[in-house]
Each structure stands twice: as C-alpha cells, then as structure tokens.
Design an enzyme around this catalytic site. Structure first.
Site, mmCIF file in Angstrom:
data_model
loop_
_atom_site.group_PDB
_atom_site.id
_atom_site.type_symbol
_atom_site.label_atom_id
_atom_site.label_comp_id
_atom_site.label_asym_id
_atom_site.label_seq_id
_atom_site.Cartn_x
_atom_site.Cartn_y
_atom_site.Cartn_z
ATOM 1 N N MET A 1 0.759 -1.483 -0.055
ATOM 2 C CA MET A 1 -0.017 0.101 -0.065
ATOM 3 C C MET A 1 0.894 1.169 0.045
ATOM 4 S SD MET A 1 -0.914 -0.729 4.076
ATOM 5 C CE MET A 1 -0.898 -2.325 3.594
ATOM 6 N N PRO A 2 2.067 1.266 -0.192
ATOM 7 C CA PRO A 2 2.932 2.423 -0.285
ATOM 8 C C PRO A 2 2.316 3.450 -1.388
ATOM 9 C CG PRO A 2 4.316 0.722 -0.185
ATOM 10 C CD PRO A 2 3.008 -0.047 -0.437
#
Length: 134
Positions: free
Chosen positions: A1-2
């Site tokens: 999810m960066p």
C-alpha cells in the site's frame, strides 16, 4: 500500500533512468516491506533548478544536483528494523543500477493508520482490519 512520490531536478534523468528508479524502489519495498504484486502507486515530479532547493551539507552529507527526494507514505505496521532495511535496500539498488551517489538519496517515510487508505470506489478497504476500541 505504499504511495511513492519521487522528486528530481528537471533533466537529471532519462526516461529509462526514471523507469529504473521507480522499479528499484518498488523492488526494495517488495523485498523488505512485503508489498504485494501490483501494489504499485508511484509518481516522479521534475523540478526546475530554482524550484529544487535543499541543504547541500545538512547533517554533514555532501549532496549534489543529482539529489533524489523519495517520499513514501505507508501504513504504520513495520518495525524500525524493517524500515532500516528498506532504506538500505533502496540506496543499494539505486547506487548499483543508476550509479547514484548514496549521499544523493534522501528518503522520508510517512506512516498513516490503516483506515486512512481508499484504493478506489470511495471505500476504506483496510478499515475492517483496524482493531475495535472498547
């Protein structure tokens, strides 16, 4: 999810180098942060020299015009050791693949709560993973 945002000086990298830059950051996150395949949300912004201001010697590190600013927004789920491993892996990869000086790699990791992400459709996909508070 960066969420990855990279800032560089305009004209300092070719299209191929920019692709390699993003690929190395992504691979580093996959290896050290267990980022899933296809969880790739990345941008590069190029800035004119007069709009790209930085401390050339802050913390006794000699930076050049080839400075790369990397901003990673991630969930607050990783240990200090994993963060250190990520920083090292990004630097190692950029030095190896692009010949960037390690002094010219600036990384800022911003952590956010799981419920603060929406990957589309107006839904907080990770909200159900947040422990209930009594």
């Amino acid at each position: 999810m960066p969420l990855t945002q990279v800032s560089i000086r305009k004209g300092s990298k070719t299209e191929a180098q920019k692709k390699t830059l993003l690929n190395e950051i992504y691979e580093a996150m996959r290896e050290t942060f267990d980022v899933p395949a296809d969880d790739r949300f990345m941008t590069i912004t190029e800035h004119a020299q007069e709009d790209f201001v930085f401390g050339r010697h802050y913390m006794n590190i000699a930076r050049s015009d080839d400075l790369i600013l990397i901003l990673l927004t991630v969930s607050d789920t990783r240990t200090v050791e994993r963060k250190q491993a990520l920083f090292k892996r990004i630097a190692t990869g950029l030095v190896r693949e692009l010949g960037v000086r390690p002094e010219d790699i600036f990384i800022n990791l911003v952590e956010t709560k799981l419920e603060n992400w929406s990957f589309g459709n107006g839904i907080a996909q990770y909200a159900d993973k947040v422990p209930a508070v009594a």
